[in-house]
Motif scaffolding. Structure first.
Motif, PDB file in Angstrom:
ATOM      1  N   GLY A  15       9.234  13.439  20.226  1.00 62.20           N
ATOM      2  CA  GLY A  15       9.256  13.773  21.640  1.00 62.20           C
ATOM      3  C   GLY A  15       7.957  13.461  22.358  1.00 62.20           C
ATOM      4  N   SER A  17       4.321  11.110  23.133  1.00 62.96           N
ATOM      5  CA  SER A  17       4.060   9.783  23.680  1.00 62.96           C
ATOM      6  C   SER A  17       2.761   9.202  23.125  1.00 62.96           C
ATOM      7  CB  SER A  17       3.946   9.848  25.210  1.00 62.96           C
ATOM      8  OG  SER A  17       5.134  10.291  25.797  1.00 62.96           O
ATOM      9  N   ARG A  67      12.715   3.910  26.703  1.00 64.31           N
ATOM     10  CA  ARG A  67      11.678   4.775  26.144  1.00 64.31           C
ATOM     11  C   ARG A  67      10.331   4.058  26.055  1.00 64.31           C
ATOM     12  NH1 ARG A  67      11.837   6.552  21.065  1.00 64.31           N
ATOM     13  NH2 ARG A  67      13.043   4.767  20.269  1.00 64.31           N
ATOM     14  N   ASN A  84       7.361   6.491  24.835  1.00 65.69           N
ATOM     15  CA  ASN A  84       7.723   7.854  25.213  1.00 65.69           C
ATOM     16  C   ASN A  84       8.899   8.341  24.384  1.00 65.69           C
ATOM     17  OD1 ASN A  84       5.762   7.814  27.279  1.00 65.69           O
ATOM     18  ND2 ASN A  84       7.238   6.967  28.739  1.00 65.69           N
ATOM     19  N   SER A  85       9.075   9.637  24.378  1.00 67.01           N
ATOM     20  CA  SER A  85      10.203  10.252  23.663  1.00 67.01           C
ATOM     21  C   SER A  85      10.301   9.719  22.238  1.00 67.01           C
ATOM     22  CB  SER A  85      11.511  10.005  24.422  1.00 67.01           C
ATOM     23  OG  SER A  85      11.433  10.508  25.733  1.00 67.01           O
TER      24      SER A  85
END
Length: 119
Positions: A15, A17, A67, A84-85
């Protein structure tokens, strides 16, 4: 000869980054297409994303679309990959690569930077 130096890898929780950077030096690469690849243990190297010198980008697998974002700053001779994520399956060594204008294959590669995503 183009030299590529990556930075920004590390350990992150799912989750989270990270942002990878890749700076070129040596022979001018201002019109190079820059790419990011990754290789997980026991798997083949996988194309992640690429960006042309005018900023047109492409992405590899559907798993990274939405993402990951590739960008570049030509004034700084640097390409970035914003991740990200992050998921555990993103764990891999990430490589920066460059190909000269008019060349099909990536000519130059960085040493790689490890990203480990914990669950």
């Amino acid at each position: 000869q183009v030299h590529l130096i990556e930075s920004g890898g590390g350990l992150v929780q799912a989750g989270g980054s990270l942002r990878l950077s890749c700076t070129t030096s040596g022979r001018t690469c201002s019109t190079c297409t820059m790419g990011w690849f990754r290789q997980a243990p026991g798997k083949e190297r996988e194309f992640v994303a690429a960006i042309t010198w005018i900023g047109s980008s492409t992405y590899g697998t559907d798993s990274v679309k939405g993402r990951f974002t590739i960008s570049r700053d030509n004034a700084k001779n640097t390409v970035y990959l914003q991740l990200n994520s992050l998921k555990p399956e993103d764990t891999a060594v990430y490589y920066c690569a460059a190909k000269l204008s008019g060349v099909q294959a990536y000519n130059y590669w960085g040493q790689g930077t490890q990203i480990t995503v914990s669950s």
